[in-house]
Design a protein around this motif. Structure first.
Motif, PDB file in Angstrom:
ATOM      1  N   GLN A  81     -82.775  33.871 124.704  1.00 51.25           N
ATOM      2  CA  GLN A  81     -82.938  33.561 123.359  1.00 51.25           C
ATOM      3  C   GLN A  81     -81.769  33.139 122.104  1.00 51.25           C
ATOM      4  OE1 GLN A  81     -85.025  36.326 120.951  1.00 51.25           O
ATOM      5  NE2 GLN A  81     -85.246  35.865 119.662  1.00 51.25           N
ATOM      6  N   TYR A 135     -84.409  45.046 118.694  1.00 46.53           N
ATOM      7  CA  TYR A 135     -83.856  43.884 119.364  1.00 46.53           C
ATOM      8  C   TYR A 135     -82.602  43.882 119.010  1.00 46.53           C
ATOM      9  CZ  TYR A 135     -83.595  40.075 122.926  1.00 46.53           C
ATOM     10  OH  TYR A 135     -83.085  38.728 123.452  1.00 46.53           O
ATOM     11  N   THR A 178     -80.801  40.371 119.608  1.00 48.96           N
ATOM     12  CA  THR A 178     -80.729  39.512 120.234  1.00 48.96           C
ATOM     13  C   THR A 178     -79.219  38.506 120.635  1.00 48.96           C
ATOM     14  OG1 THR A 178     -81.985  38.175 118.359  1.00 48.96           O
ATOM     15  CG2 THR A 178     -80.752  36.908 119.225  1.00 48.96           C
ATOM     16  N   ALA A 202     -89.102  43.850 116.812  1.00 51.76           N
ATOM     17  CA  ALA A 202     -89.442  43.425 117.876  1.00 51.76           C
ATOM     18  C   ALA A 202     -90.714  43.822 118.836  1.00 51.76           C
ATOM     19  CB  ALA A 202     -89.104  42.933 118.913  1.00 51.76           C
ATOM     20  N   GLU A 224     -93.726  42.737 121.198  1.00 54.55           N
ATOM     21  CA  GLU A 224     -94.265  41.192 122.524  1.00 54.55           C
ATOM     22  C   GLU A 224     -94.780  42.625 123.526  1.00 54.55           C
ATOM     23  OE1 GLU A 224     -91.201  39.349 124.259  1.00 54.55           O
ATOM     24  OE2 GLU A 224     -89.977  39.849 122.871  1.00 54.55           O
ATOM     25  N   ARG A 271     -90.048  38.118 128.933  1.00 54.16           N
ATOM     26  CA  ARG A 271     -90.242  37.993 127.122  1.00 54.16           C
ATOM     27  C   ARG A 271     -91.235  36.800 126.359  1.00 54.16           C
ATOM     28  NH1 ARG A 271     -85.831  38.753 124.249  1.00 54.16           N
ATOM     29  NH2 ARG A 271     -87.487  39.162 122.462  1.00 54.16           N
ATOM     30  N   THR A 272     -91.887  36.568 126.026  1.00 52.92           N
ATOM     31  CA  THR A 272     -92.509  35.610 125.165  1.00 52.92           C
ATOM     32  C   THR A 272     -92.222  35.359 124.155  1.00 52.92           C
ATOM     33  OG1 THR A 272     -94.240  37.580 124.701  1.00 52.92           O
ATOM     34  CG2 THR A 272     -94.405  36.662 126.688  1.00 52.92           C
ATOM     35  N   SER A 273     -91.263  35.260 123.950  1.00 50.10           N
ATOM     36  CA  SER A 273     -90.823  35.351 122.075  1.00 50.10           C
ATOM     37  C   SER A 273     -89.798  34.063 122.039  1.00 50.10           C
ATOM     38  CB  SER A 273     -90.412  36.135 121.519  1.00 50.10           C
ATOM     39  OG  SER A 273     -89.162  37.234 121.901  1.00 50.10           O
ATOM     40  N   HIS A 333     -94.628  33.834 130.235  1.00 49.65           N
ATOM     41  CA  HIS A 333     -93.512  34.961 129.775  1.00 49.65           C
ATOM     42  C   HIS A 333     -92.171  34.465 130.971  1.00 49.65           C
ATOM     43  CE1 HIS A 333     -95.239  38.680 128.821  1.00 49.65           C
ATOM     44  NE2 HIS A 333     -96.655  38.501 128.968  1.00 49.65           N
TER      45      HIS A 333
END
Length: 648
Positions: free
Chosen positions: A55, A127, A129, A156, A158, A208-210, A223
Motif C-alpha cells: 500500500q 493498521y 501503513t 481498518a 476488510e 488485502r483488498t483495500s 485480493h
C-alpha cells in the motif's frame, strides 16, 4: 573434490525510498561474510534484492503521478546502484515484481489454501501503513501507535485470507529449543519465544483488498497477496523453487540457506512467520537467522524527518569505498546498536587507516627501497623478537576464523589490525634505521624487512573480505598477489628476492578535521529538513487549557555541557530529567552562557517536544529562557527542584 555450498541472503530492501547508510550496512556485512566464505573455499551463492509491493508504494506512486511499477523500477535502480557503489559481490538481485517470483507466489498461496492452512475471513484492527502490519489494541505502544515504527495507526476492516499460525506453533517452539544456533544473537531468541510464541500466536492476515498493488490471488482476484507471504518467499523462488515439484538443481543444492542476514526490526517475520510457511510447504528451515543491530547516527536512528540520514555515495565521496566499509563493519557490535559520527569517521581514518595500516605499508616499502633497492630477501638472521612477531601473525588466521564463525565481524577486523599494530611495534623494537648504520648488520636488516613484508602480506589477505580494494593495492605494492587461504598460517611464503614497488602510493591520506568540516556541513545541508516559513502573528494568540495540557514541562539538572562543532550559537546540554536515560538538548544560548555557567544548575525543559537534529546533534527538547531585552537572554533556573519534577 566439489566445494561445500554456502547460501547467504540479505533482507530485500523495501522500495518506498532510497536506502541510507544504516540500510546499506546490511549488504556490506553480508558481502564481508560471503567473501570470507569464498576465501575459505566455499561455493557461495549470495542473494539480495528489493521488496516492491504494498500500500505504501501504491500511495507514493499516486502522489508522484506515475504507476507503481514505474515507481519501483526507479527505486530498484537506486538500490542496486547503492549496493554496487559499496563494491558488494552479490550473485543474484531478485525483485518481487519479477515474473517468475510472482507466479510462484500465486502457486504457493493456492497450495496452502487447498491444504487448509489458509482460510477466508474478515480483519478488524489497527493498521500501520509504513510497516504494512495490523495490530490489536493491546499490541500498540504507550502512545497508541505502531509498536515497531511508533507512527500513528488507523482503524481498518476488510475481508482477508488468514494463515493458521497456531497449527505449527508447537512444532516451531520445539525446533527452536532443539536448535539453539537457529536465532542469533541469543537475546533475539529469548524475545521471540517470550513475546510471541509462548503467549500464543494469532492467525496471520495474508491478503488485502483495500489496495491493488500486489500479486493477485489468482482464484480470488479481489485480493492481493499480503507483503510477508510475498516478500519472504524470495529466498526460495530466487534459487528456483517450484511448489509443483519441478524445482531447479540449484534449489536442491543450495536450500536450506546457511544464513539469512536481516535487521533486528524484522526478526519476528523471519524466525516465526517464515519458518512456519516453510513447515507448511514441507521444506527444511534455514540453518541460521541473524538479526543484526542498527547502525545509528549520533546515537539516534537515522530518519529523513530528523535530518540525520547519511547516504553511502556521500560517504564514499568524502572517505572512499573501503574506508566506509571499514567504518560500518568495525563500529557495529555483535548484539547492541553501533554508532557512527563524523568525528569518529575522521578519527578512524587518521588513526587506524592512515597510521596503523597505511603508514606501516609505506614505511616498509620506503625502507626496502632505501636500503636494498626494493629487493626483499630473507637472510635468516633471527632474534627472539622475530619469533614473537611470527607467533602473533600466524595466530591471526585462526582468530579471524573463530570470530567469523560466530558472525562477530567487527571482532574479526580487530584481530587483523592487531597484526598490523604488532608489525608497527616490531619496527620500533628492531629500529631498521639504526641497523642500516652498521654494514655488519645488513643481513639482519634484510631479515627484518622480509619479516615485515611477509607479515603485511598475510594481513592483507585476511583483510580482503572487508576491504577488498585495499588488500589488492597492498599486495600489488609489495610485488606479490593475494595469498591462498590455506597458506596464511605459514610464515616465509613471500618469494625470496621479490621486489616492492619503487613508487609507493598512500593508501589513506590523513584528514584535516577543519577542511572536512566544510565538506560535512555541505552534505548535512543537502538533507536538512526544510523549515516551514514563519508566519507573522499580530497580538498574542490565545490557547485553551487543553492546548496547554499537551505541553510537558519538567525540571532537569545540567550534568554536562559543551559547544557544538560547526555551530557558534549552540551549546549541547546533557540533562538528568529523572528518567533512566540522559536527555540531550541543543540550545542557542552560547552567546550568553559558557558551559561552566550551566553545569550543576536545574533548568526547565519542554520534555515532549518532537526531536530535531541541529548541526548533527539530536535535540530532545527545549530549555526555557527569558528574553530580557537589549539582546540579553536569561535561562530560567529552578535550582533545588528535584530532577524529573513536573512543572505545573
Amino acid at each position: 573434490m566439489s566445494k561445500p555450498k554456502y547460501y547467504i541472503s540479505t533482507a530485500i530492501a523495501y522500495t518506498s525510498s532510497r536506502p541510507h547508510i544504516g540500510n546499506t550496512y546490511e549488504i556490506v556485512l553480508a558481502d564481508s561474510i560471503a567473501r570470507y566464505k569464498r576465501m575459505e573455499g566455499y561455493d557461495v551463492y549470495f542473494q539480495t534484492g528489493t521488496d516492491e509491493h504494498g500500500q505504501k508504494i501504491e500511495e507514493k506512486a499516486n502522489a508522484a503521478g506515475i504507476t507503481p511499477k514505474e515507481y519501483v523500477d526507479n527505486v530498484a535502480k537506486i538500490v542496486k546502484a547503492n549496493w554496487d557503489v559499496m563494491n558488494t559481490s552479490y550473485d543474484k538481485f531478485i525483485r518481487t515484481t519479477d515474473d517468475y517470483h510472482e507466479k510462484q507466489v500465486q502457486k504457493i498461496f493456492k497450495k496452502l489454501y487447498e491444504q487448509g492452512d489458509i482460510y477466508k475471513g474478515h480483519y478488524e484492527g489497527m493498521y500501520c501503513t509504513p510497516c504494512e502490519s495490523f495490530f490489536t489494541a493491546s499490541q500498540l505502544d504507550e502512545n497508541g501507535c505502531c509498536p515497531d515504527c511508533h507512527r500513528p495507526v488507523k482503524p481498518a476492516k476488510e475481508e482477508a485470507y488468514f494463515f493458521k499460525m497456531s497449527k505449527y506453533a508447537d512444532r516451531l517452539i520445539d525446533y527452536i529449543n532443539k536448535h539453539p544456533e537457529f536465532i542469533q544473537p541469543p537475546q533475539r531468541k529469548t524475545e521471540m519465544m517470550n513475546n510471541f510464541l509462548l503467549p500464543g500466536l494469532q492467525d496471520l492476515c495474508v491478503s488485502r483488498t483495500s489496495f491493488k498493488w500486489g500479486i493477485p490471488v489468482d482464484f480470488d482476484d479481489k485480493h492481493v497477496v499480503y507483503v510477508w507471504l510475498d516478500a519472504l518467499t524470495n529466498y526460495i523462488t530466487g534459487i528456483g523453487y517450484d511448489c509443483d515439484g519441478n524445482s531447479t538443481e540449484q534449489f536442491k543444492r543450495d536450500w536450506p540457506a546457511d544464513l539469512h542476514l536481516i535487521g533486528k526490526d524484522i526478526i519476528r517475520f523471519h524466525t516465526i512467520y517464515w519458518p512456519i510457511f516453510l513447515m507448511a510447504l514441507d521444506l527444511p528451515l534455514p540453518k541460521q537467522v541473524f538479526g543484526h543491530p542498527w547502525l545509528l547516527m549520533n546515537g539516534g536512528k537515522m530518519s529523513k524527518s530528523k535530518g540525520n540520514v547519511i547516504y553511502a555515495e556521500d560517504l564514499v565521496d568524502l572517505f572512499g569505498v573501503d574506508a566506509v566499509r571499514y567504518f560500518v563493519l568495525h563500529e557495529m557490535p555483535f548484539e547492541s546498536d553501533g554508532t557512527i559520527t563524523w568525528d569518529l569517521m575522521i578519527e578512524r581514518t587518521n588513526s587506524d587507516l592512515a597510521n596503523t595500516l597505511g603508514n606501516l605499508v609505506n614505511r616498509t616499502i620506503s625502507m626496502t627501497n632505501k636500503y636494498f633497492g626494493g629487493v626483499v630477501e630473507n637472510k635468516n638472521v633471527v632474534e627472539d623478537v622475530d619469533n614473537d612477531l611470527k607467533s602473533v601473525v600466524l595466530a591471526t588466521k585462526n582468530s579471524v576464523q573463530t570470530k567469523m564463525d560466530q558472525l562477530r565481524v567487527a571482532d574479526a577486523i580487530s584481530e587483523i589490525f592487531t597484526l598490523f599494530k604488532r608489525c608497527n611495534k616490531y619496527i620500533d623494537e628492531t629500529m631498521p634505521w639504526a641497523l642500516a648504520k652498521d654494514e655488519a648488520k645488513a643481513d639482519r636488516l634484510s631479515t627484518v624487512l622480509y619479516n615485515l613484508v611477509e607479515s603485511i602480506t598475510i594481513g592483507a589477505a585476511l583483510l580482503t573480505p572487508f576491504m577488498p580494494d585495499t588488500a589488492e593495492k597492498i599486495v600489488a605494492q609489495l610485488g606479490t598477489t593475494l595469498r591462498a587461504y590455506d597458506t596464511l598460517d605459514t610464515f616465509g611464503v613471500y618469494p625470496n628476492g621479490g621486489k616492492v614497488t619503487d613508487k609507493p602510493e598512500i593508501l589513506f591520506a590523513r584528514i584535516d578535521p577543519k577542511e572536512m568540516d566544510e565538506k560535512i556541513a555541505a552534505v548535512e545541508a543537502k538533507y536538512a529538513p526544510k523549515e516551514e516559513p514563519k508566519k507573522e502573528i499580530e497580538g498574542l494568540a490565545q490557547i485553551h487549557i487543553e492546548d496547554f495540557a499537551k505541553v510537558e514541562l519538567r525540571a532537569a539538572k545540567v550534568v554536562a555541557c559543551e559547544p557544538i562543532k560547526r555551530a557558534k550559537k549552540l551549546l549541547k546540554l546533557t540533562l538528568d530529567d529523572g528518567t533512566s536515560t540522559p536527555r540531550t538538548v541543543a540550545s542557542g544560548i552560547a552567546k550568553w552562557y559558557k558551559p561552566e555557567d550551566l553545569i550543576g544548575h536545574t533548568v526547565i525543559v519542554v520534555a515532549n517536544l518532537k526531536p530535531a537534529v541541529l548541526c548533527g546533534v539530536e535535540s530532545q527538547g527545549m530549555i526555557l529562557a527569558a528574553d530580557a531585552g537589549e539582546d540579553d537572554v536569561r535561562v530560567v533556573f529552578v535550582d533545588g527542584t528535584p530532577a524529573g519534577s513536573k512543572i505545573r
